[in-house]
Design an enzyme around this catalytic site. Structure first.
Site, PDB file in Angstrom:
ATOM      1  N   ASP A  79      -0.581  -0.053   6.359  1.00 33.20           N
ATOM      2  CA  ASP A  79      -0.200   0.037   7.429  1.00 33.20           C
ATOM      3  C   ASP A  79      -1.765  -0.001   8.225  1.00 33.20           C
ATOM      4  O   ASP A  79      -1.877   0.650   9.840  1.00 33.20           O
ATOM      5  CB  ASP A  79      -0.447   1.713   7.061  1.00 33.20           C
ATOM      6  CG  ASP A  79      -1.363   2.199   7.107  1.00 33.20           C
ATOM      7  OD1 ASP A  79      -2.710   1.362   6.537  1.00 33.20           O
ATOM      8  OD2 ASP A  79      -1.506   3.480   6.689  1.00 33.20           O
ATOM      9  N   ASP A  83      -6.686  -1.349   5.274  1.00 31.61           N
ATOM     10  CA  ASP A  83      -6.489  -2.126   4.325  1.00 31.61           C
ATOM     11  C   ASP A  83      -6.517  -3.429   5.036  1.00 31.61           C
ATOM     12  O   ASP A  83      -6.286  -4.579   4.506  1.00 31.61           O
ATOM     13  CB  ASP A  83      -4.942  -2.711   4.516  1.00 31.61           C
ATOM     14  CG  ASP A  83      -4.209  -1.222   4.170  1.00 31.61           C
ATOM     15  OD1 ASP A  83      -4.889  -0.655   3.350  1.00 31.61           O
ATOM     16  OD2 ASP A  83      -3.437  -0.918   4.498  1.00 31.61           O
ATOM     17  N   ASP A 120       1.125  -1.151   0.100  1.00 26.00           N
ATOM     18  CA  ASP A 120       0.131  -0.489  -0.171  1.00 26.00           C
ATOM     19  C   ASP A 120       0.931   1.670   0.223  1.00 26.00           C
ATOM     20  O   ASP A 120       2.189   1.052   0.480  1.00 26.00           O
ATOM     21  CB  ASP A 120      -1.384  -0.006   1.281  1.00 26.00           C
ATOM     22  CG  ASP A 120      -2.140   1.289   1.449  1.00 26.00           C
ATOM     23  OD1 ASP A 120      -2.634   1.514   0.491  1.00 26.00           O
ATOM     24  OD2 ASP A 120      -2.143   1.738   2.836  1.00 26.00           O
TER      25      ASP A 120
END
Lengths: 72, 641
Positions: free
Chosen positions: B534, B538, B341
């Site tokens: 993080d 997610d 990400d």
């Protein structure tokens, strides 16, 4: 329902045997014995009484490994 | 050493001393006794050796007996008892008076067991000391005096005091004082961190210099330190494929060896007698069968594999990488594709407002509206808007907030409808907007359906990010992919700067899951895909990947829950470190499997043809175990991996 119990056992293979014995006990859905942390995670089948099941688990474990102990 | 081990050590020493004494005792010394009482020396020898045998092996015999009672024929104590008692019986039958072998086998077996129990105990202790972050007490001020209470009893919102040298017992916010924190137990990071009033503080850090007053924000059970301890303590319960393989192998190995021993004792003599017309040679073949039983114990394997994983997980946590189970360590070692990400993972996620363009209002006014509209969002972009606004947000001015994931926010501010978000939001509202040439995240603002300008925000790449990508490539990662909800221009700039192979931009959270699924479907089954995020939004992707790695997890519960591997600090370099640690651990596991099984098979073959005797068998058995255990402990040392 899942519960974790402290156990005492001397050898790694004995821990594996305890896991097998516990898995075969009625009322136990699944069981993982961790020799390194000396812990037994038991997943109980629905509607079973943990205290009674654990009594039987201890009995079955003692059969395969006389020196073991489960604390509950 | 505990009491049990000390007792064992004494027994080993006594028994070994007696054995050596019996071996060195000159036979001539006993000649007068033999002359006076013929046959008495034979009995004396037998009695002395039996005494020695019982000193070293009585517990094994008792256990063997219990095993028979419970019909456990493959119990290792039982097998050991059969092998040694068999050797004594053979010596009796042959009138050789040589019982040394039986006693020595029992002696070495016990030495091996003692070593194993000592080594396992030590590594248990080592690893629990490593994670010695559990705070014992919290200080509460009462009538001007400090009182120590159990951290469990501190209610959320209480004020606690942490003195220099003490562990921070609960998560909270510093309300008074400033200090330097040692976070190495949590993050593996040795650089101390400064903290002052107003900042959040995580439990488990050690306060080094100043006195801190903290308002707790969580109960002890919910605090970072409890979550981490819980995670580490339960980590190795998730067993790896190698562990499953070994326990299955052990279940087959012992019965198979015992059966071969039985066949070895019966078949060759019968064939010699019946088919070849030779003397059966029962003693030779029974002796070889007993040698088999000595090698039948799978101890070396069964202990060294979980010990390797346990040490590997312990070593990783020392480096600030928490691995939730042995199976994940295994997956990590096979990782060939790493998907990142962008925000908060490769970039710091700390956005700065860079400019305000085409504003129809005063710049400050535009920023004020945008900050207010975004005030209820926890997205890093909203935070940066609020920071740039710089004043206290009056939430009563904001109502009717609608957050549209991947687009932006629409809210009523002072009764006017303010829309703040990206191009897509403007398009969906039918507002014509002015594109921007600067690279960064663009927040367009429309008030009551009229375009009012945009704010440019940009993110900073983490200092180690480029190095981290290089290190991953060096560690054998074939493909690096970056997924982001950000616009293409920003994504391309960051990706190019870091040297990432593939970049997919403009993805909504659901789009990230889809993309990861596509990548999963396209890859080779043996390769594993890791997703690094993080953890803020997610969670679904972390769960979907072969292995989910959450970064900068100090304080983010969602990440600790959803991820399989948690990196305690923000450093993306730790990803390659984690992969290398897992590789080392797995290499040790394979070495031990091949080594232990190999040596045992060789001993079995040598035993069957009569080259290896019982001495060699027990040396091989105990020796392999000791070497395998020492090798396993190597997994704990990760500083130079």
């Amino acid at each position: 329902m899942k519960k974790t119990y402290k156990i005492d056992v001397d050898c790694a293979n004995c821990a594996n045997k305890m896991e097998e014995a516990a898995k075969k006990t009625a009322g136990v859905k699944d069981c993982v014995v961790n020799f390194m942390t000396l812990k037994m995670n038991v997943e109980f089948a629905e509607g079973s009484d943990p205290a009674a099941v654990m009594e039987q688990v201890r009995k079955n474990c003692k059969k395969v490994e006389s020196d073991c102990e489960i604390f509950f | 050493m505990n009491k049990k081990q000390k007792k064992m050590l004494v027994r080993i020493i006594v028994s070994a001393a007696l054995l050596i004494f019996l071996k060195l005792l000159p036979a001539a010394l006993l000649t007068p006794l033999e002359q006076a009482l013929p046959g008495s020396v034979y009995l004396l020898w037998l009695a002395l050796y039996l005494l020695d045998y019982l000193i070293i092996g009585y517990d094994i015999l008792i256990k063997a007996f219990k095993g028979i009672k419970n019909r456990q024929v493959f119990d290792e104590s039982f097998l050991m008892a059969v092998a040694t008692a068999g050797a004594i019986a053979l010596a009796l039958y042959e009138h050789s008076s040589d019982y040394t072998e039986a006693v020595a086998v029992m002696l070495f077996y016990q030495i091996g067991e003692l070593f194993q129990s000592y080594a396992v105990g030590r590594s248990r202790k080592n690893i629990s000391e490593l994670m010695d972050i559990r705070p014992d007490y919290a200080n509460i001020e009462k009538d001007g005096r400090l009182e120590r209470i159990d951290p469990d009893e501190v209610a959320t919102g209480s004020i606690i005091i942490v003195q220099p040298g003490e562990k921070v017992p609960l998560d909270g916010v510093v309300i008074e004082g400033s200090s330097t924190l040692n976070t190495s137990a949590l993050t593996g990071e040795s650089l101390p961190r400064d903290i002052t009033a107003g900042e959040e503080i995580t439990s488990g850090c050690i306060n080094m210099t100043g006195l801190l007053k903290i308002r707790t924000s969580k109960e002890f059970g919910e605090s970072t330190v409890s979550k981490i301890l819980d995670l580490v303590e339960n980590a190795s319960s998730r067993k790896s494929k190698s562990e499953d393989f070994i326990s299955k192998f052990a279940r087959i190995y012992t019965p198979a060896v015992c059966l071969s021993a039985l066949l070895l004792a019966l078949l060759p003599p019968l064939i010699r007698m019946l088919a070849l017309g030779l003397a059966p040679g029962w003693e030779t073949w029974i002796y070889r069968a007993l040698t088999f039983l000595v090698i039948s114990c799978p101890c070396a394997l069964v202990i060294s594999i979980p010990l390797s994983f346990f040490a590997g997980i312990g070593g990783a946590s020392k480096a600030g990488v928490l691995v939730k189970g042995s199976n994940y360590l295994e997956t990590l070692a096979k990782t060939r594709i790493v998907v990142f990400d962008k925000t908060g993972t490769l970039t710091q996620g700390v956005f700065e407002v860079e400019g305000i363009h085409h504003s129809e209002l005063e710049n400050a006014k535009l920023l004020e509206y945008a900050a207010l509209a975004e005030s209820s969002s926890s997205h890093p972009i909203s935070k940066s808007l609020q920071r740039a606004y710089g004043k206290e947000i009056d939430r009563s001015r904001v109502s009717n907030v609608r957050e549209i994931s991947g687009h932006g926010v629409i809210a009523a501010v002072d009764g006017r409808e303010v829309a703040a978000g990206n191009d897509k939001l403007m398009e969906s509202l039918g507002v014509s907007y002015i594109g921007c040439h600067s690279v960064g995240t663009i927040i367009h603002v429309a008030i009551d359906g009229r375009y009012c300008g945009h704010i440019v925000i940009s993110d900073i790449v983490k200092p180690h990010a480029a190095e981290a990508i290089k290190a991953l490539k060096a560690a054998g990662v074939r493909r690096t992919v970056m997924l982001t909800g950000d616009i293409e221009k920003v994504a391309a700039r960051v990706g190019g700067e870091l040297g990432i192979d593939e970049i997919y931009s403009g993805l909504l959270p659901a789009g990230k899951v889809e993309k990861v699924e596509e990548l999963l479907a396209a890859k080779d089954a043996k390769e594993k895909l890791a997703f690094v995020g993080d953890g803020i939004n997610d969670a679904p992707v972390l769960g979907r990947a072969d292995i989910g790695i959450a970064m900068g997890a100090m304080g983010s519960d969602a990440a600790i829950e959803a991820a399989d591997v948690v990196l305690m600090d923000d450093d993306p370099l730790k990803i390659s470190k984690a992969i290398r640690i897992s590789r080392k651990c797995l290499a040790i596991v394979y070495q031990n499997i091949v080594f232990a099984i190999g040596i045992k098979l060789i001993c079995l073959v040598l035993g069957a043809v009569g080259i290896a005797n019982m001495w060699l068998a027990i040396f091989a058995d105990v020796g392999v175990m000791i070497i395998a255990v020492l090798n396993a402990i190597r997994a704990l040392f990760v500083s130079r991996v």
